[in-house]
Design a protein around this motif. Structure first.
Motif, PDB file in Angstrom:
ATOM      1  N   VAL A  23       0.667  -1.437   0.061  1.00 54.88           N
ATOM      2  CA  VAL A  23      -0.060   0.201   0.375  1.00 54.88           C
ATOM      3  C   VAL A  23       0.899   1.234  -0.024  1.00 54.88           C
ATOM      4  CG1 VAL A  23      -1.777   0.960   1.138  1.00 54.88           C
ATOM      5  CG2 VAL A  23      -2.082  -1.227   1.239  1.00 54.88           C
ATOM      6  N   PHE A  24       1.011   2.429  -0.738  1.00 56.66           N
ATOM      7  CA  PHE A  24       1.185   3.641  -1.064  1.00 56.66           C
ATOM      8  C   PHE A  24       0.199   4.853  -0.682  1.00 56.66           C
ATOM      9  CE2 PHE A  24       1.764   7.129  -3.509  1.00 56.66           C
ATOM     10  CZ  PHE A  24       3.085   7.908  -2.556  1.00 56.66           C
ATOM     11  N   VAL A  25      -0.065   5.295   0.461  1.00 59.30           N
ATOM     12  CA  VAL A  25      -0.803   6.295   0.805  1.00 59.30           C
ATOM     13  C   VAL A  25      -0.091   7.610   0.560  1.00 59.30           C
ATOM     14  CG1 VAL A  25      -1.576   7.511   2.598  1.00 59.30           C
ATOM     15  CG2 VAL A  25      -0.948   4.416   3.017  1.00 59.30           C
ATOM     16  N   ALA A  26      -0.801   8.405  -0.593  1.00 54.04           N
ATOM     17  CA  ALA A  26      -0.653   9.969  -0.012  1.00 54.04           C
ATOM     18  C   ALA A  26      -1.224  10.168   0.258  1.00 54.04           C
ATOM     19  CB  ALA A  26      -0.662  10.513  -2.232  1.00 54.04           C
ATOM     20  N   ALA A  27      -1.188  10.911   2.059  1.00 50.48           N
ATOM     21  CA  ALA A  27      -1.704  11.255   2.529  1.00 50.48           C
ATOM     22  C   ALA A  27      -2.160  13.230   1.891  1.00 50.48           C
ATOM     23  CB  ALA A  27      -0.772  10.978   4.307  1.00 50.48           C
ATOM     24  N   LEU A  28      -3.326  13.637   2.497  1.00 48.27           N
ATOM     25  CA  LEU A  28      -3.533  14.916   1.961  1.00 48.27           C
ATOM     26  C   LEU A  28      -3.747  16.005   3.241  1.00 48.27           C
ATOM     27  CD1 LEU A  28      -6.932  14.369   0.310  1.00 48.27           C
ATOM     28  CD2 LEU A  28      -4.510  14.575  -0.681  1.00 48.27           C
ATOM     29  N   ASP A  29      -1.891  16.737   2.973  1.00 45.66           N
ATOM     30  CA  ASP A  29      -1.388  18.032   3.948  1.00 45.66           C
ATOM     31  C   ASP A  29      -2.998  18.422   4.673  1.00 45.66           C
ATOM     32  OD1 ASP A  29      -0.025  19.001   5.192  1.00 45.66           O
ATOM     33  OD2 ASP A  29       0.644  20.892   3.965  1.00 45.66           O
ATOM     34  N   GLY A  30      -2.238  18.581   5.941  1.00 45.21           N
ATOM     35  CA  GLY A  30      -3.540  19.259   6.447  1.00 45.21           C
ATOM     36  C   GLY A  30      -5.098  18.459   7.192  1.00 45.21           C
ATOM     37  N   VAL A  31      -4.939  17.245   6.695  1.00 42.37           N
ATOM     38  CA  VAL A  31      -6.010  16.585   7.126  1.00 42.37           C
ATOM     39  C   VAL A  31      -5.937  15.553   7.234  1.00 42.37           C
ATOM     40  CG1 VAL A  31      -7.681  17.551   5.705  1.00 42.37           C
ATOM     41  CG2 VAL A  31      -6.850  15.671   4.589  1.00 42.37           C
ATOM     42  N   ALA A  32      -4.965  15.131   6.848  1.00 44.30           N
ATOM     43  CA  ALA A  32      -4.441  13.214   6.982  1.00 44.30           C
ATOM     44  C   ALA A  32      -2.944  13.249   7.651  1.00 44.30           C
ATOM     45  CB  ALA A  32      -4.461  12.445   6.035  1.00 44.30           C
ATOM     46  N   ASP A  33      -3.125  12.089   9.288  1.00 51.32           N
ATOM     47  CA  ASP A  33      -1.873  12.330  10.010  1.00 51.32           C
ATOM     48  C   ASP A  33      -1.308  11.032   9.406  1.00 51.32           C
ATOM     49  OD1 ASP A  33       0.056  11.543  11.961  1.00 51.32           O
ATOM     50  OD2 ASP A  33      -1.440  11.189  13.578  1.00 51.32           O
ATOM     51  N   PRO A  34       0.604  11.766   8.959  1.00 53.86           N
ATOM     52  CA  PRO A  34       1.190  10.303   8.171  1.00 53.86           C
ATOM     53  C   PRO A  34       1.968   9.248   9.051  1.00 53.86           C
ATOM     54  CG  PRO A  34       2.407  12.650   8.357  1.00 53.86           C
ATOM     55  CD  PRO A  34       1.023  12.755   8.684  1.00 53.86           C
ATOM     56  N   GLN A  35       1.963   9.668  10.694  1.00 55.37           N
ATOM     57  CA  GLN A  35       1.807   8.356  11.493  1.00 55.37           C
ATOM     58  C   GLN A  35       0.886   7.470  11.515  1.00 55.37           C
ATOM     59  OE1 GLN A  35       5.746   8.699  11.831  1.00 55.37           O
ATOM     60  NE2 GLN A  35       5.643  10.553  10.552  1.00 55.37           N
ATOM     61  N   ALA A  36       0.171   7.388  11.211  1.00 48.51           N
ATOM     62  CA  ALA A  36      -1.270   7.034  11.559  1.00 48.51           C
ATOM     63  C   ALA A  36      -1.788   5.631  10.395  1.00 48.51           C
ATOM     64  CB  ALA A  36      -2.423   7.648  11.322  1.00 48.51           C
ATOM     65  N   PHE A  37       0.004   5.023   9.515  1.00 49.85           N
ATOM     66  CA  PHE A  37      -0.278   4.652   8.354  1.00 49.85           C
ATOM     67  C   PHE A  37       0.522   3.011   8.369  1.00 49.85           C
ATOM     68  CE2 PHE A  37      -2.854   7.832   7.322  1.00 49.85           C
ATOM     69  CZ  PHE A  37      -3.617   7.769   6.580  1.00 49.85           C
ATOM     70  N   PRO A  38       0.538   2.740   9.706  1.00 47.94           N
ATOM     71  CA  PRO A  38       1.871   1.056   9.764  1.00 47.94           C
ATOM     72  C   PRO A  38       1.785   0.426   9.060  1.00 47.94           C
ATOM     73  CG  PRO A  38       0.224   1.312  11.534  1.00 47.94           C
ATOM     74  CD  PRO A  38      -0.287   2.586  11.472  1.00 47.94           C
ATOM     75  N   GLY A  39       2.502   0.208   8.326  1.00 53.66           N
ATOM     76  CA  GLY A  39       2.862  -0.884   7.886  1.00 53.66           C
ATOM     77  C   GLY A  39       3.042  -0.404   5.424  1.00 53.66           C
ATOM     78  N   ALA A  40       2.498   0.465   5.736  1.00 53.72           N
ATOM     79  CA  ALA A  40       2.685   1.217   4.687  1.00 53.72           C
ATOM     80  C   ALA A  40       3.092   2.475   4.141  1.00 53.72           C
ATOM     81  CB  ALA A  40       1.215   2.431   4.412  1.00 53.72           C
ATOM     82  N   GLU A  41       3.763   2.648   2.811  1.00 55.51           N
ATOM     83  CA  GLU A  41       4.799   3.761   2.623  1.00 55.51           C
ATOM     84  C   GLU A  41       3.571   5.332   2.456  1.00 55.51           C
ATOM     85  OE1 GLU A  41       8.334   3.487  -0.260  1.00 55.51           O
ATOM     86  OE2 GLU A  41       6.742   1.223  -0.960  1.00 55.51           O
ATOM     87  N   VAL A  42       4.229   5.912   2.887  1.00 59.93           N
ATOM     88  CA  VAL A  42       3.266   7.473   3.024  1.00 59.93           C
ATOM     89  C   VAL A  42       4.273   8.301   2.670  1.00 59.93           C
ATOM     90  CG1 VAL A  42       2.145   8.690   4.055  1.00 59.93           C
ATOM     91  CG2 VAL A  42       2.342   6.359   4.803  1.00 59.93           C
ATOM     92  N   ARG A  43       3.786   9.475   2.105  1.00 61.05           N
ATOM     93  CA  ARG A  43       4.080  10.378   1.168  1.00 61.05           C
ATOM     94  C   ARG A  43       2.805  11.602   1.004  1.00 61.05           C
ATOM     95  NH1 ARG A  43       6.245  11.924  -4.717  1.00 61.05           N
ATOM     96  NH2 ARG A  43       5.905  14.163  -4.444  1.00 61.05           N
ATOM     97  N   MET A  44       3.165  12.838   2.153  1.00 60.20           N
ATOM     98  CA  MET A  44       2.814  13.755   2.463  1.00 60.20           C
ATOM     99  C   MET A  44       2.378  14.636   0.801  1.00 60.20           C
ATOM    100  SD  MET A  44       1.531  14.089   4.770  1.00 60.20           S
ATOM    101  CE  MET A  44       0.479  15.548   5.438  1.00 60.20           C
ATOM    102  N   MET A  45       0.962  14.996   0.802  1.00 61.62           N
ATOM    103  CA  MET A  45       1.095  16.204  -0.451  1.00 61.62           C
ATOM    104  C   MET A  45      -0.567  16.307  -0.490  1.00 61.62           C
ATOM    105  SD  MET A  45       2.327  13.553  -3.204  1.00 61.62           S
ATOM    106  CE  MET A  45       1.768  14.165  -4.662  1.00 61.62           C
ATOM    107  N   ARG A  46      -0.221  17.836  -1.328  1.00 58.22           N
ATOM    108  CA  ARG A  46      -0.867  19.370  -1.272  1.00 58.22           C
ATOM    109  C   ARG A  46      -2.027  18.474  -2.589  1.00 58.22           C
ATOM    110  NH1 ARG A  46      -0.010  23.365  -2.862  1.00 58.22           N
ATOM    111  NH2 ARG A  46       2.259  22.628  -3.357  1.00 58.22           N
ATOM    112  N   LEU A  47      -2.866  19.109  -2.682  1.00 54.13           N
ATOM    113  CA  LEU A  47      -4.211  18.803  -3.987  1.00 54.13           C
ATOM    114  C   LEU A  47      -3.222  19.552  -4.811  1.00 54.13           C
ATOM    115  CD1 LEU A  47      -7.956  19.535  -2.107  1.00 54.13           C
ATOM    116  CD2 LEU A  47      -6.713  17.289  -2.855  1.00 54.13           C
ATOM    117  N   GLY A  48      -2.523  20.959  -4.887  1.00 53.67           N
ATOM    118  CA  GLY A  48      -1.986  21.450  -5.966  1.00 53.67           C
ATOM    119  C   GLY A  48      -0.874  20.198  -5.903  1.00 53.67           C
ATOM    120  N   GLN A  49      -0.457  19.280  -5.722  1.00 55.72           N
ATOM    121  CA  GLN A  49       0.335  18.813  -6.454  1.00 55.72           C
ATOM    122  C   GLN A  49       0.329  17.256  -6.553  1.00 55.72           C
ATOM    123  OE1 GLN A  49       2.271  18.064  -2.417  1.00 55.72           O
ATOM    124  NE2 GLN A  49       4.259  18.762  -3.150  1.00 55.72           N
ATOM    125  N   LEU A  50      -0.884  17.416  -7.623  1.00 51.82           N
ATOM    126  CA  LEU A  50      -1.771  16.625  -8.468  1.00 51.82           C
ATOM    127  C   LEU A  50      -0.497  16.102  -9.644  1.00 51.82           C
ATOM    128  CD1 LEU A  50      -4.087  14.263  -9.373  1.00 51.82           C
ATOM    129  CD2 LEU A  50      -4.510  16.408 -10.174  1.00 51.82           C
TER     130      LEU A  50
END
Length: 284
Positions: A36-63
């Motif tokens: 699982v790859f998680v694109a965590a939306l900046d300001g609403v998702a906690d990037p530390q809350a997805f153990p076992g997945a690769e996580v990257r913080m993204m803004r909506l403007g970074q489509l």
């Protein structure tokens, strides 16, 4: 439970907004051994809350960067899940790689939420991605048929919630909301832009001010998607707070469209319903 045919063994990307449902879905997929790859939306998702997945913080403007990342990882399957306040077009702050997509999204913002979400799905599909609903790949997240706890609706409550489902079906073309409250053989509230919890609070206030009387906890909440709603990106949901809110409002329980409303931890929600003396029932 398995993902749809063709997904087994392939990485899946989760575009994660706020709330527990993206975390629940990640836990289920990782527990199955999924990548699982998680694109965590900046300001609403906690990037530390997805153990076992690769996580990257993204803004909506970074489509643009997101599409590049998905292609680099050879990901073809996407799930969008979690709360996200509707942004204004001017607040996107697009990066350079996203500028070429702006005309598409300018058109997408010219309409209601349903129009915007459908355009987002179509965008990903146009670029070769497959968009899946959360309950499609993790059916255990959705309301099952029948009660979650030990309590069932009685005949009066059942008559009320069936009428409520008919009401929501009739209101679907107006893109108003996904929930209503009925009591004393009548409709007392319909969800609008405020959301389900605020609608429940409105009814609780009416009860507190004695503008509305609920005898023997006869009020019910109904929740269901609008007719034709794209459940891949806009699936109704309830959680523990919803149950606490309806108990405070003096309602008797909740009726949900089985398989079409997210509930997360079914067993936990059923236990809470029993503790609060409420029925929570999935209806075909």
């Amino acid at each position: 439970m398995t993902r749809p045919a063709g997904l087994a063994g392939a990485p899946v990307a989760l575009l994660a907004g706020g709330g527990d449902f993206p975390i629940d879905l990640t836990r289920i997929l990782v527990g199955r051994g999924e990548s699982v790859f998680v694109a965590a939306l900046d300001g609403v998702a906690d990037p530390q809350a997805f153990p076992g997945a690769e996580v990257r913080m993204m803004r909506l403007g970074q489509l643009g960067s997101l599409l590049d990342e998905l292609r680099r990882r050879r990901i073809g399957d996407v799930v969008m899940l979690g709360g996200l306040p509707r942004p204004s077009f001017g607040a996107l702050r697009p990066e350079l790689a996203t500028l070429k997509y702006l005309p598409y999204f300018a058109r997408a913002f010219r309409g209601g939420d349903d129009h915007l979400l459908r355009r987002v799905v179509r965008f990903f599909e146009d670029y070769g991605f497959r968009v899946h609903g959360p309950a499609e790949i993790a059916p255990e997240l959705a309301a099952p048929l029948g009660p979650l706890g030990s309590l069932r609706a009685n005949e009066v409550q059942r008559e009320l919630f069936l009428r409520g489902f008919s009401l929501l079906d009739a209101l679907s073309p107006f893109d108003i909301g996904q929930a209503a409250i009925l009591a004393d053989h009548r409709v007392v509230a319909v969800e609008a832009a405020e959301g389900t919890d605020e609608m429940i609070a409105r009814v609780a206030d009416l009860v507190a001010r004695r503008k509305l009387r609920l005898d023997k906890r006869d009020g019910v909440l109904v929740k269901a998607p609008k007719t034709g709603q794209d459940l891949r990106v806009d699936m109704p949901a309830i959680g523990p707070q919803t149950l606490h809110n309806i108990a405070l409002a003096g309602l008797s329980g909740i009726a949900l469209r089985a398989g079409q409303v997210l509930v997360g931890d079914r067993a936990g929600l059923g236990r809470l319903a029993d503790e609060l003396g409420l029925f929570v029932e999935g209806v075909a």
